[in-house]
Design an enzyme around this catalytic site. Structure first.
Site, short mmCIF file in Angstrom:
data_model
loop_
_atom_site.label_atom_id
_atom_site.label_comp_id
_atom_site.label_asym_id
_atom_site.label_seq_id
_atom_site.Cartn_x
_atom_site.Cartn_y
_atom_site.Cartn_z
N SER A 200 12.03 -25.05 16.37
CA SER A 200 12.12 -24.93 17.81
C SER A 200 13.07 -25.94 18.44
O SER A 200 13.76 -25.62 19.42
CB SER A 200 10.74 -25.07 18.45
OG SER A 200 9.86 -24.08 17.96
N HIS A 247 10.96 -29.46 21.84
CA HIS A 247 11.70 -28.52 22.67
C HIS A 247 12.59 -29.25 23.67
O HIS A 247 13.77 -28.91 23.83
CB HIS A 247 10.73 -27.60 23.41
CG HIS A 247 9.96 -26.68 22.51
ND1 HIS A 247 9.26 -25.60 22.97
CD2 HIS A 247 9.79 -26.68 21.17
CE1 HIS A 247 8.69 -24.96 21.96
NE2 HIS A 247 9.00 -25.62 20.85
#
Length: 296
Positions: A200, A247
């Site tokens: 991610s 993220h």
């Protein structure tokens, strides 16, 4: 009228001559046909289309003196334009198959962990205990089918256009620097005994770079911004349990590297592009060193 044609009509821009569904405001400096980022090849003046580069149009001979370049100055590789993206997806898929086959013993050895909650617990140690490789290996591990499927779909959707626009080497640098930055921020902020894994961080780096690229090309940014907002909503949803640090770290790194890649001046292009990668990587390493000193 299909969806791609409708998108071109709404944008008010012509469609790329090789990809009619992609609106673009850039044209080949030789034949003046509209070209999208995937088809742009940097020339001494403006950009050229692949056909003009191959034929040496207007030069009287094959264009062999200067190697074809992408819009970011990367080498225009022959063969599969999405080769690196496919290789990255293959590595992630292979690692997931090993996880499913071997089980927790494999995952425990390579996921991101700041410090083992119990000294000597099943032989597991963390980054603070010298296992820095976890910052890299954790980028290729996933927790379940849904996790890897969503990440790989995002990688395929974002990776192809970015690989074409940046070139293989620059695209690969963007991917790894973003992933490492995401892992570094997770290591610094998250609890040291809280594990993390997944691509991610690197994927959000691609999101950031894609936004920079689309703004540079004056494309409609609403689709990528909308998708990014949806992802951020999931990221900060407390019931989902996502490592938001990876993220955010990957997104910030992707934006910074993307700016360096896309907006680098022609005369100092390589210096600015690789310098931006080195700077983000250096900051990540410093953060890891500081956090390690705190935990040891």
């Amino acid at each position: 009228m299909n969806q791609d044609q409708d998108q071109v009509r709404q944008s008010g821009l012509p469609g790329c001559y090789r990809h009619p569904g992609v609106p673009t405001g850039i044209s080949c400096s030789r034949c003046e046909r509209p070209i999208c980022p995937e088809c742009m090849i940097s020339a001494s003046v403006g950009f050229q289309c692949p056909d003009c580069v191959r034929s040496g149009s207007g030069t009287g001979h094959a264009l062999t003196a200067n190697q074809p370049r992408t819009m970011a100055g990367g080498v225009l590789a022959s063969g599969d334009p999405h080769l690196v993206t496919k290789i990255l997806i293959g590595i992630n898929a292979a690692a997931f198959l090993v996880q499913e086959t071997v089980g927790n013993r494999f995952t425990d050895a390579f996921f991101l962990l700041g410090r083992s909650p119990v000294v000597g617990f099943d032989g597991v140690q963390g980054v603070a205990e010298g296992q820095w490789y976890r910052l890299v290996t954790s980028m290729f591990l996933h927790l379940g089918i849904a996790h890897i499927a969503f990440n790989m779909l995002s990688l395929w959707w974002l990776g192809g256009p970015l690989e074409g626009a940046l070139g293989r080497a620059r695209y690969l640098a963007l991917y790894f620097v973003s992933g490492l930055a995401g892992g570094a921020l997770t290591y610094v902020i998250a609890a040291p005994d809280k594990g993390s894994l997944g691509a991610s961080g690197a994927i959000f780096g691609l999101f950031g770079a894609m936004a920079v690229l689309m703004r540079r090309m004056k494309y409609d940014m609403r689709p990528v911004i909308g998708l990014l907002v949806v992802n951020l909503i999931f990221t900060f949803n407390p019931w989902v349990g996502i490592a938001w640090q990876a993220h955010v770290g990957g997104l910030v790194a992707g934006v910074l590297v993307g700016i360096g890649m896309v907006h680098a001046p022609a005369r100092r292009r390589a210096l600015v592009q690789w310098g931006s990668c080195a700077l983000v990587l250096a900051v990540s390493v410093v953060l890891v060193l500081i956090r390690t000193a705190q935990l040891t």
